[in-house]
Design a protein around this motif. Structure first.
Motif, PDB file in Angstrom:
ATOM      1  N   UNK A  35      41.735  27.162  34.024  1.00  0.00           N
ATOM      2  CA  UNK A  35      42.858  27.951  33.433  1.00  0.00           C
ATOM      3  C   UNK A  35      43.344  29.011  34.583  1.00  0.00           C
ATOM      4  N   UNK A  36      42.314  29.559  34.995  1.00  0.00           N
ATOM      5  CA  UNK A  36      42.348  30.503  36.089  1.00  0.00           C
ATOM      6  C   UNK A  36      42.764  30.220  37.435  1.00  0.00           C
ATOM      7  N   UNK A  37      42.545  29.018  37.639  1.00  0.00           N
ATOM      8  CA  UNK A  37      42.947  28.450  39.088  1.00  0.00           C
ATOM      9  C   UNK A  37      44.504  28.009  38.708  1.00  0.00           C
ATOM     10  N   UNK A  38      44.927  27.286  37.650  1.00  0.00           N
ATOM     11  CA  UNK A  38      46.317  27.026  37.180  1.00  0.00           C
ATOM     12  C   UNK A  38      47.370  28.180  37.306  1.00  0.00           C
ATOM     13  N   UNK A  72      40.922  32.441  42.104  1.00  0.00           N
ATOM     14  CA  UNK A  72      40.584  32.090  40.902  1.00  0.00           C
ATOM     15  C   UNK A  72      38.949  32.162  40.896  1.00  0.00           C
ATOM     16  N   UNK A  73      38.210  31.669  41.852  1.00  0.00           N
ATOM     17  CA  UNK A  73      36.761  31.700  41.719  1.00  0.00           C
ATOM     18  C   UNK A  73      36.317  33.345  41.755  1.00  0.00           C
ATOM     19  N   UNK A  74      37.046  34.006  42.642  1.00  0.00           N
ATOM     20  CA  UNK A  74      36.551  35.463  42.764  1.00  0.00           C
ATOM     21  C   UNK A  74      37.121  36.400  41.634  1.00  0.00           C
ATOM     22  N   UNK A  75      38.164  35.961  40.946  1.00  0.00           N
ATOM     23  CA  UNK A  75      38.525  36.788  39.725  1.00  0.00           C
ATOM     24  C   UNK A  75      37.690  36.253  38.688  1.00  0.00           C
ATOM     25  N   UNK A  76      37.202  35.153  38.521  1.00  0.00           N
ATOM     26  CA  UNK A  76      36.446  34.444  37.261  1.00  0.00           C
ATOM     27  C   UNK A  76      35.211  35.082  37.433  1.00  0.00           C
TER      28      UNK A  76
END
Length: 290
Positions: free
Chosen positions: A96-99, A115-119
């Motif tokens: 979801x974060x990536x998309x 998205x990896x970083x923010x997750x």
């Protein structure tokens, strides 16, 4: 996953769930397929709990979504340590974060990295709910059966079969290969007799989500690869290190290249890993193209 020396106490499940996101079935095996732009994509998965004295800490994603008129195949394996809360959260949220990244369609690589970083930042900020553990990740996004985007942190691996030849798409983030960065950030790498190299004597990978106590010396920056899917690309294997500890890349490809059913192929690989005395959780997804 035996990434940390301490045994898992069983993590708390994260309370905030996006129930519209992924199938939360506890089934350890299954398959599916999608057809887009006349390019068929079929997948199968099989997960086996290890014999390391802790509860299953692996999670997977294998699903298809229609978005902006495109068909996306979303596949992932999350291999947790010190509990299952972090990989459980990733299962429900990372894609979801990536998309949701505004530049996903223009610059997928940047979107995946962001998205990896923010997750990871969110996991650390919510460590009271998620606990002290962490997780590796290998993710694959198939766009319209034509383009493949693979990313990873840790030692879960993606291996593609190209004309029968195994090619590793991911990087195993081992402490020994990132010693200079770890030491520059104030950490250290140990290598005791009979053991693998570990960050600060604890973690056997140099990149992971979570792990708040070690985060100053770990990275959550993924390696990202783009592969155009043409007639030479036959299938891809995503698997946790429970498989790769006991099996070489080419061995895995040779073992299943004649098995057309991807679910049967995934089960064949996990069964063989067990026969070779792998003690870790073993998770495998096989994705076939064309």
């Amino acid at each position: 996953m035996q990434k940390r020396r301490a045994a898992s106490a069983g993590g708390l499940f994260f309370m905030i769930k996006n129930v519209c996101c992924f199938d939360s079935s506890s089934s350890d095996t299954g398959k599916g397929q999608s057809k887009s732009s006349n390019k068929k994509v079929a997948h199968g998965f099989h997960l086996v709990e290890g014999q390391s004295g802790h509860d299953m800490e692996d999670y997977h994603v294998a699903e298809y979504r229609n978005k902006k008129g495109r068909v996306l195949g979303l596949f992932a394996i999350y291999d947790g340590h010190l509990g299952d809360s972090v990989p459980s959260y990733l299962k429900d949220n990372l894609f979801n974060n990536i998309l949701d990244e505004p530049n996903f369609w223009k610059d997928p690589e940047a979107a995946i990295r962001n998205a990896y970083c923010s997750t990871d930042k969110f996991i650390l900020e919510n460590s009271m709910q998620l606990g002290p553990g962490g997780s590796t990740a290998v993710t694959a996004i198939v766009v319209d059966g034509k383009d493949l985007w693979v990313a990873n942190i840790g030692d879960s691996r993606a291996v593609v079969s190209e004309r029968g030849s195994a090619k590793q798409l991911t990087v195993d983030h081992e402490p020994r290969t990132e010693r200079r960065r770890i030491e520059k950030q104030g950490g250290f790498v140990t290598k005791l007799p009979g053991d693998v190299p570990r960050v600060n004597g604890q973690l056997a990978v140099a990149r992971a989500f979570g792990d708040q106590s070690l985060k100053a010396h770990l990275s959550s920056d993924p390696d990202v690869r783009h592969i155009p899917i043409d007639s030479t690309i036959e299938f891809i294997i995503l698997a946790s290190d429970g498989l790769w500890k006991v099996m070489a890349n080419q061995e895995a490809v040779d073992m299943v290249k004649s098995i057309k059913d991807p679910q049967a192929a995934a089960k064949r690989l996990t069964t063989e890993a067990l026969a070779r005395k792998s003690k870790d959780d073993i998770s495998c997804i096989v994705i076939r193209f064309g």
